[in-house]
Motif scaffolding. Structure first.
Motif, PDB file in Angstrom:
ATOM      1  N   LEU A  65       5.591   6.049  -2.150  1.00  0.00           N
ATOM      2  CA  LEU A  65       5.447   4.772  -2.833  1.00  0.00           C
ATOM      3  C   LEU A  65       4.177   4.098  -2.349  1.00  0.00           C
ATOM      4  O   LEU A  65       3.877   4.098  -1.155  1.00  0.00           O
ATOM      5  N   VAL A  66       3.438   3.517  -3.285  1.00  0.00           N
ATOM      6  CA  VAL A  66       2.198   2.805  -2.970  1.00  0.00           C
ATOM      7  C   VAL A  66       2.259   1.453  -3.666  1.00  0.00           C
ATOM      8  O   VAL A  66       2.633   1.373  -4.834  1.00  0.00           O
ATOM      9  N   LEU A  67       1.918   0.410  -2.948  1.00  0.00           N
ATOM     10  CA  LEU A  67       1.875  -0.927  -3.536  1.00  0.00           C
ATOM     11  C   LEU A  67       0.417  -1.323  -3.693  1.00  0.00           C
ATOM     12  O   LEU A  67      -0.307  -1.467  -2.707  1.00  0.00           O
ATOM     13  N   GLU A  68      -0.017  -1.453  -4.953  1.00  0.00           N
ATOM     14  CA  GLU A  68      -1.389  -1.862  -5.241  1.00  0.00           C
ATOM     15  C   GLU A  68      -1.368  -3.283  -5.791  1.00  0.00           C
ATOM     16  O   GLU A  68      -0.549  -3.588  -6.659  1.00  0.00           O
ATOM     17  N   PRO A  69      -2.244  -4.149  -5.301  1.00  0.00           N
ATOM     18  CA  PRO A  69      -2.220  -5.556  -5.718  1.00  0.00           C
ATOM     19  C   PRO A  69      -2.288  -5.754  -7.235  1.00  0.00           C
ATOM     20  O   PRO A  69      -1.575  -6.579  -7.775  1.00  0.00           O
ATOM     21  N   ALA A  70      -3.119  -5.000  -7.918  1.00  0.00           N
ATOM     22  CA  ALA A  70      -3.288  -5.219  -9.358  1.00  0.00           C
ATOM     23  C   ALA A  70      -2.250  -4.476 -10.200  1.00  0.00           C
ATOM     24  O   ALA A  70      -1.949  -4.890 -11.311  1.00  0.00           O
ATOM     25  N   ARG A  71      -1.711  -3.378  -9.686  1.00  0.00           N
ATOM     26  CA  ARG A  71      -0.815  -2.549 -10.493  1.00  0.00           C
ATOM     27  C   ARG A  71       0.637  -2.597 -10.047  1.00  0.00           C
ATOM     28  O   ARG A  71       1.516  -2.104 -10.734  1.00  0.00           O
ATOM     29  N   GLY A  72       0.912  -3.138  -8.880  1.00  0.00           N
ATOM     30  CA  GLY A  72       2.283  -3.232  -8.392  1.00  0.00           C
ATOM     31  C   GLY A  72       2.739  -1.964  -7.688  1.00  0.00           C
ATOM     32  O   GLY A  72       1.930  -1.154  -7.234  1.00  0.00           O
ATOM     33  N   LEU A  73       4.045  -1.766  -7.633  1.00  0.00           N
ATOM     34  CA  LEU A  73       4.642  -0.621  -6.954  1.00  0.00           C
ATOM     35  C   LEU A  73       4.494   0.620  -7.811  1.00  0.00           C
ATOM     36  O   LEU A  73       4.821   0.614  -9.000  1.00  0.00           O
ATOM     37  N   MET A  74       3.978   1.682  -7.204  1.00  0.00           N
ATOM     38  CA  MET A  74       3.769   2.936  -7.930  1.00  0.00           C
ATOM     39  C   MET A  74       4.404   4.089  -7.172  1.00  0.00           C
ATOM     40  O   MET A  74       4.246   4.207  -5.957  1.00  0.00           O
ATOM     41  N   LEU A  75       5.112   4.927  -7.905  1.00  0.00           N
ATOM     42  CA  LEU A  75       5.642   6.168  -7.370  1.00  0.00           C
ATOM     43  C   LEU A  75       4.564   7.212  -7.598  1.00  0.00           C
ATOM     44  O   LEU A  75       4.115   7.404  -8.724  1.00  0.00           O
ATOM     45  N   MET A  76       4.107   7.854  -6.523  1.00  0.00           N
ATOM     46  CA  MET A  76       2.973   8.754  -6.632  1.00  0.00           C
ATOM     47  C   MET A  76       3.288  10.088  -5.977  1.00  0.00           C
ATOM     48  O   MET A  76       3.878  10.122  -4.893  1.00  0.00           O
ATOM     49  N   SER A  77       2.872  11.151  -6.627  1.00  0.00           N
ATOM     50  CA  SER A  77       3.022  12.486  -6.061  1.00  0.00           C
ATOM     51  C   SER A  77       2.191  12.577  -4.784  1.00  0.00           C
ATOM     52  O   SER A  77       1.100  12.023  -4.710  1.00  0.00           O
ATOM     53  N   LEU A  78       2.718  13.275  -3.791  1.00  0.00           N
ATOM     54  CA  LEU A  78       1.949  13.452  -2.553  1.00  0.00           C
ATOM     55  C   LEU A  78       0.653  14.195  -2.827  1.00  0.00           C
ATOM     56  O   LEU A  78      -0.341  13.991  -2.146  1.00  0.00           O
ATOM     57  N   ASP A  79       0.627  15.042  -3.850  1.00  0.00           N
ATOM     58  CA  ASP A  79      -0.577  15.794  -4.207  1.00  0.00           C
ATOM     59  C   ASP A  79      -1.658  14.912  -4.818  1.00  0.00           C
ATOM     60  O   ASP A  79      -2.837  15.152  -4.620  1.00  0.00           O
ATOM     61  N   GLU A  80      -1.262  13.889  -5.588  1.00  0.00           N
ATOM     62  CA  GLU A  80      -2.258  13.058  -6.271  1.00  0.00           C
ATOM     63  C   GLU A  80      -2.741  11.874  -5.447  1.00  0.00           C
ATOM     64  O   GLU A  80      -3.706  11.225  -5.800  1.00  0.00           O
ATOM     65  N   ARG A  81      -2.079  11.591  -4.334  1.00  0.00           N
ATOM     66  CA  ARG A  81      -2.501  10.489  -3.477  1.00  0.00           C
ATOM     67  C   ARG A  81      -3.852  10.808  -2.869  1.00  0.00           C
ATOM     68  O   ARG A  81      -4.106  11.918  -2.431  1.00  0.00           O
ATOM     69  N   ASN A  82      -4.733   9.854  -2.828  1.00  0.00           N
ATOM     70  CA  ASN A  82      -6.073  10.027  -2.281  1.00  0.00           C
ATOM     71  C   ASN A  82      -5.962  10.289  -0.777  1.00  0.00           C
ATOM     72  O   ASN A  82      -5.453   9.452  -0.038  1.00  0.00           O
ATOM     73  N   PRO A  83      -6.452  11.447  -0.291  1.00  0.00           N
ATOM     74  CA  PRO A  83      -6.321  11.751   1.132  1.00  0.00           C
ATOM     75  C   PRO A  83      -7.079  10.789   2.041  1.00  0.00           C
ATOM     76  O   PRO A  83      -6.763  10.667   3.215  1.00  0.00           O
ATOM     77  N   ASN A  84      -8.064  10.065   1.513  1.00  0.00           N
ATOM     78  CA  ASN A  84      -8.823   9.106   2.313  1.00  0.00           C
ATOM     79  C   ASN A  84      -8.116   7.763   2.422  1.00  0.00           C
ATOM     80  O   ASN A  84      -8.503   6.927   3.220  1.00  0.00           O
ATOM     81  N   THR A  85      -7.080   7.563   1.593  1.00  0.00           N
ATOM     82  CA  THR A  85      -6.350   6.306   1.620  1.00  0.00           C
ATOM     83  C   THR A  85      -5.158   6.444   2.542  1.00  0.00           C
ATOM     84  O   THR A  85      -4.292   7.282   2.312  1.00  0.00           O
ATOM     85  N   PRO A  86      -5.114   5.653   3.604  1.00  0.00           N
ATOM     86  CA  PRO A  86      -3.947   5.739   4.487  1.00  0.00           C
ATOM     87  C   PRO A  86      -2.711   5.248   3.756  1.00  0.00           C
ATOM     88  O   PRO A  86      -2.797   4.428   2.850  1.00  0.00           O
ATOM     89  N   GLU A  87      -1.561   5.763   4.164  1.00  0.00           N
ATOM     90  CA  GLU A  87      -0.326   5.287   3.554  1.00  0.00           C
ATOM     91  C   GLU A  87      -0.178   3.818   3.882  1.00  0.00           C
ATOM     92  O   GLU A  87      -0.480   3.376   4.975  1.00  0.00           O
ATOM     93  N   LEU A  88       0.301   3.075   2.911  1.00  0.00           N
ATOM     94  CA  LEU A  88       0.492   1.645   3.108  1.00  0.00           C
ATOM     95  C   LEU A  88       1.704   1.416   3.993  1.00  0.00           C
ATOM     96  O   LEU A  88       2.446   2.344   4.265  1.00  0.00           O
ATOM     97  N   PRO A  89       1.901   0.210   4.462  1.00  0.00           N
ATOM     98  CA  PRO A  89       2.923  -0.062   5.476  1.00  0.00           C
ATOM     99  C   PRO A  89       4.275   0.580   5.181  1.00  0.00           C
ATOM    100  O   PRO A  89       4.868   0.359   4.149  1.00  0.00           O
TER     101      PRO A  89
END
Length: 100
Positions: A65-89
């Protein structure tokens, strides 16, 4: 109270935090009027809220799960998550060995 897996396609019931993954996000919000006649600087204190979400073991092994300020809560595949982006809290990372 969390009752089910956050994945809309799953909805497995939560029986134990020992299985799956618990996410904690702190949301800070402030409301702004459409027209502020005073044009005053922010005089409202930001409202802080802590939100909790749970993914069952099966979903947590493939998604996050990723919470983005503009898009809200997103369910994201571990494969599609940007490897440079640390997991959010994330408050608790429970074992994923067992599946629901």
């Amino acid at each position: 109270m969390l009752a089910r897996c956050t994945n809309e396609n799953c909805k497995r019931p939560l029986h134990s935090f020992a299985v799956g993954r618990l996410f904690q996000f702190e949301v800070i919000s402030i409301s702004l009027a459409a027209s502020d006649e005073k044009s005053a600087p922010f005089d409202e204190k930001p409202q802080r809220e802590t939100l909790h979400f749970w993914l069952c073991g099966r979903c947590a092994s493939k998604m996050t799960l990723v919470l983005e300020p503009a898009r809200g809560l997103m369910l994201m595949s571990l494969d599609e998550r940007n490897p440079n982006t640390p997991e959010l809290p994330i408050a608790v990372d429970t074992p994923r060995a067992e599946e629901c």
